[in-house]
Design a protein around this motif. Structure first.
Motif, PDB file in Angstrom:
ATOM      1  N   GLY A 290      34.665  26.151  11.687  1.00 57.03           N
ATOM      2  CA  GLY A 290      33.669  25.899  10.643  1.00 57.03           C
ATOM      3  C   GLY A 290      32.456  25.180  11.206  1.00 57.03           C
ATOM      4  O   GLY A 290      31.308  25.553  10.936  1.00 57.03           O
ATOM      5  N   VAL A 291      32.694  24.148  11.995  1.00 61.51           N
ATOM      6  CA  VAL A 291      31.588  23.398  12.599  1.00 61.51           C
ATOM      7  C   VAL A 291      30.796  24.303  13.549  1.00 61.51           C
ATOM      8  O   VAL A 291      29.562  24.236  13.606  1.00 61.51           O
TER       9      VAL A 291
ATOM     10  N   ALA B 149      24.323  28.462  12.986  1.00 60.57           N
ATOM     11  CA  ALA B 149      23.285  28.638  11.962  1.00 60.57           C
ATOM     12  C   ALA B 149      22.115  27.693  12.220  1.00 60.57           C
ATOM     13  O   ALA B 149      20.946  28.065  12.052  1.00 60.57           O
ATOM     14  N   MET B 150      22.438  26.478  12.642  1.00 58.57           N
ATOM     15  CA  MET B 150      21.402  25.481  12.903  1.00 58.57           C
ATOM     16  C   MET B 150      20.503  25.898  14.071  1.00 58.57           C
ATOM     17  O   MET B 150      19.276  25.876  13.970  1.00 58.57           O
TER      18      MET B 150
ATOM     19  N   ALA C  94      30.335  27.507  13.221  1.00 62.24           N
ATOM     20  CA  ALA C  94      29.478  28.374  12.395  1.00 62.24           C
ATOM     21  C   ALA C  94      28.225  27.621  11.955  1.00 62.24           C
ATOM     22  O   ALA C  94      27.105  28.145  12.005  1.00 62.24           O
ATOM     23  N   LEU C  95      28.406  26.376  11.523  1.00 63.00           N
ATOM     24  CA  LEU C  95      27.269  25.531  11.129  1.00 63.00           C
ATOM     25  C   LEU C  95      26.293  25.363  12.290  1.00 63.00           C
ATOM     26  O   LEU C  95      25.072  25.451  12.119  1.00 63.00           O
TER      27      LEU C  95
END
Lengths: 280, 280
Positions: free
Chosen positions: B177-178, B184-185, B180-181
């Motif tokens: 999850g991190v 995206a960032m 993916a974040l």
């Protein structure tokens, strides 16, 4: 000596003002319509309360206000800036999207002043303390360089107007976004009987995240209500074509839920705090 | 001495098998219908290829297969286990949701064998290497304790059947999850002229995340296509009442996009790798 005007004076505005005063600048502000708390902070920071006409004669005007007030402040200053002969450079340093920054620029289009996009990353300076990072974009002529001469950690970006606002948003993705993920993880684990094992496993294999989460959760809970809008701002910034926008709509709803829980007594919040403590 | 059967033999299954052999256990497997690669791995790990009827006479049967094969494997083994007199304990160690784990248990309901829910966190063991963490839930009588006696890092959870599967999912929230974040960032920053400043700011204020992201991105890209389903599994696990489910639907779409980009030449992936390198 540079004269810098700062509007308005929350903790960040006052802290930046104090830092510039310590760095030898003359720092002005305007306290029309502000409460006693703002007034106290401004006086303690050594800021001089002057009319808007004098603000408009500074070399640099910094806007450091809550995101929702950024455009209104620019509109309020526009007539004084238009009337001024000295045409200060106006720096919007607020946590707003590049789109909102464009609205600030549009509000000042007729003023004859240069408008620069900025953002601040870090905590408000304490007396004789460290400066946060002060990024600017859309300033090819380095009109804001005097900020560095007076002690600000000034970071010019080789990028057009709007990039500094974008930087602030993407940076929040990996701080407030990761915190939303972590909160969801802890609550999901607790709800499914895996809380204790998760704490033990994180301590074993992700020790640096454990310290991060233990610090982030108590810091986040009282601010969750504010972060809802910030997460939606990020989603809008990423745009409908970027699937990550959905992650931030989800993060907004996670904070919305925690804010509502806090209003209702904080049961979820208590579970989250207990579940984020490092395993013993 | 304990006899343990492992089905089937991917890298994790073979590694766990090897580790148990090194720990003095007799380790069986069944290679019916498996390719030469699986066969080679099993032989190298010291696993004995036996018919299912003999698998069903082991003390413990471990299922370590891709998530999509977990239920089918249980169904395939059910007749042999039902016919067996020794009734081994069956441990599903796969990355599946608690709901899917229930389907595994249901498939074996008539077999007379105890069924335990497990999960594995960590990398496959190397020769004379470290064991990953092997969590079990729904095993109040500690039927799986012999795994510890033969060197596995066995972690019994004081929690009902399904909690170990839940643990695996929530743990993936803070790893995949991190990631993916973070992806995206970085892509959001690059798209908006804030890439270089973001790298500099992360190096300054979040150095531990920089190292994490630099390692995570090249590791993730070739697996993004697999992580799509894992993110959706997490969303389903959290359930429609949890707003965090939306974050994981978003993460699934982030990985979907990166997987599609990889098929199409990897332009986004290259941007992501360049943008995740530590600032110099």
């Amino acid at each position: 000596m540079t004269t810098i005007a700062i509007l308005a004076t929350g903790a960040m505005g006052a802290g930046i003002g104090l830092h510039l005063v310590e760095g030898g600048a003359t720092v002005l502000t305007n306290l029309d319509g502000r409460g006693p708390e703002s007034r106290r902070r401004a006086v303690e920071a050594g800021l001089r309360d002057v009319p808007l006409s004098e603000v408009a004669r500074a070399d640099i005007v910094l806007s450091i206000v809550p995101p929702g007030s950024a455009v209104a402040l620019a509109e309020r200053l526009a007539p004084a800036l238009a009337a001024s002969d000295s045409k200060p450079v106006f720096v919007d340093a607020n946590a707003i999207s590049p789109e909102t920054a464009e609205r600030v620029r549009a509000a000042l289009a007729g003023s004859g002043c240069a408008v620069v996009d900025g953002c601040i990353i870090g905590a408000p300076p304490q007396p004789r303390g460290k400066s946060p990072a002060f990024y600017v974009s859309g300033d090819p002529d380095r009109l804001t360089a005097p900020l560095a001469q007076h002690g600000l950690d000034w970071k010019p970006m080789e990028a057009p107007f709007g990039a500094a606002s974008g930087l602030k948003l993407v940076y929040a993705m990996c701080t407030k976004g990761v915190t939303a993920l972590a909160a969801a993880m802890v609550l999901g684990a607790e709800r499914n009987g895996a809380g204790a094992a998760l704490r033990a496993e994180l301590a074993r294999s992700q020790p640096e995240l454990v310290g991060r989460f233990a610090k982030a959760m108590p810091d986040m809970l009282p601010k969750a209500y504010r972060w809802v809008a910030e997460m939606r701002e990020i989603a809008a910034f990423l745009g409908p074509d970027d699937p990550a926008a959905l992650m931030f709509e989800g993060a907004a709803q996670v904070y919305e839920r925690l804010a509502a829980d806090r209003e209702a007594g904080g049961e979820l919040g208590a579970t989250l705090l207990a579940g984020s403590k490092p395993a013993v």
